[in-house]
Design a protein around this motif. Structure first.
Motif, PDB file in Angstrom:
ATOM      1  N   HIS A  11       0.975  -1.195  -0.177  1.00  0.00           N
ATOM      2  CA  HIS A  11      -0.084  -0.104  -0.026  1.00  0.00           C
ATOM      3  C   HIS A  11       0.973   1.372   0.040  1.00  0.00           C
ATOM      4  N   ARG A  39       0.802   5.206  -0.137  1.00  0.00           N
ATOM      5  CA  ARG A  39      -0.035   6.401   0.481  1.00  0.00           C
ATOM      6  C   ARG A  39       0.909   7.712   0.502  1.00  0.00           C
ATOM      7  N   GLU A  40       0.447   8.827   0.473  1.00  0.00           N
ATOM      8  CA  GLU A  40       1.196  10.181   0.221  1.00  0.00           C
ATOM      9  C   GLU A  40       2.115  10.373   1.597  1.00  0.00           C
ATOM     10  N   ASP A  41       1.378   9.607   2.572  1.00  0.00           N
ATOM     11  CA  ASP A  41       2.245   9.812   3.991  1.00  0.00           C
ATOM     12  C   ASP A  41       2.916   8.435   4.518  1.00  0.00           C
TER      13      ASP A  41
END
Length: 213
Positions: A51, A53-55
């Motif tokens: 996964h 994600r941006e962070d």
């Protein structure tokens, strides 16, 4: 992206493990059922879902690829994230998830910790007319339970085989003129009654009885 990791378990936490792969320690999230079958020092093969994600960049590991496939499949439903998907997989075997999905059985999904009646209903409703996942083709025949102290593979799970037998039975019924939704419900009903290791010929015969007017 990372699809599979083979290494040695260095440490196990409440919801993750550290897997040493040639000296690099990968932090891998995992469900309680997977973690209960592992121990420090054990050599294993983990199927990985990545996964991004941006962070965050997270890895989730599974001993069977069909579990990984269901982990992804469940999260296609609104309101189901990684935590809820793991809760379902920790509570219900994937073969029974497939049966419950085909039959629209919300009570099965409601057994999972943190999955309330509303979300359980949504899961059952949205999965009812969808084909179950079958996993990545590269993993067919790949031993995934782990490696023994001599490096030999331990016996692999038959859950992937159950999935293919189910699809063979559904395909046979569709070829006989039944629509896919009816076929899936009939096969799921038979498998729930007779068990997921029932012979394919028996599953088809009994499913035809279920479908008889």
């Amino acid at each position: 992206m990372i699809g599979m990791l083979k290494g040695r378990v260095e440490a196990i936490g409440a919801d993750e493990l550290v897997l040493d792969v040639n000296g690099v320690g990968y932090l891998v999230g995992a469900g309680a059922r997977t973690l209960s079958r592992l121990e420090p020092g054990q050599d294993v093969v983990l199927h990985i879902e990545t996964h991004v994600r941006e962070d965050a960049f997270r890895l989730f590991g599974f001993l069977e690829d069909i579990d990984r496939a269901w982990f992804v499949h469940l999260q296609n439903i609104q309101g189901v994230g990684a935590k809820a998907a793991f809760a379902v997989l920790d509570t219900v075997p994937v073969s029974e998830i497939a049966n419950a999905a085909a039959l629209g059985d919300k009570s099965t999904f409601a057994r999972a910790k943190g999955v309330g009646p509303k979300l359980a209903t949504r899961i059952a409703t949205e999965l009812k007319d969808k084909a179950p996942p079958v996993g990545r083709s590269f993993s067919i025949g790949l031993p995934v339970h782990g490696l023994d102290k001599d490096g030999a593979a331990t016996p692999a799970s038959t859950s992937g085989g159950d999935s293919h037998a189910r699809e063979d039975a559904v395909s046979a019924l569709v070829n006989l003129g039944y629509n896919e939704g009816q076929a899936r419900q009939a096969v799921a009903s038979v498998l729930r009654e007779r068990g997921n290791d029932a012979p394919l010929s028996d599953v088809i015969r009994l499913a035809l009885k279920e479908l008889a007017p």
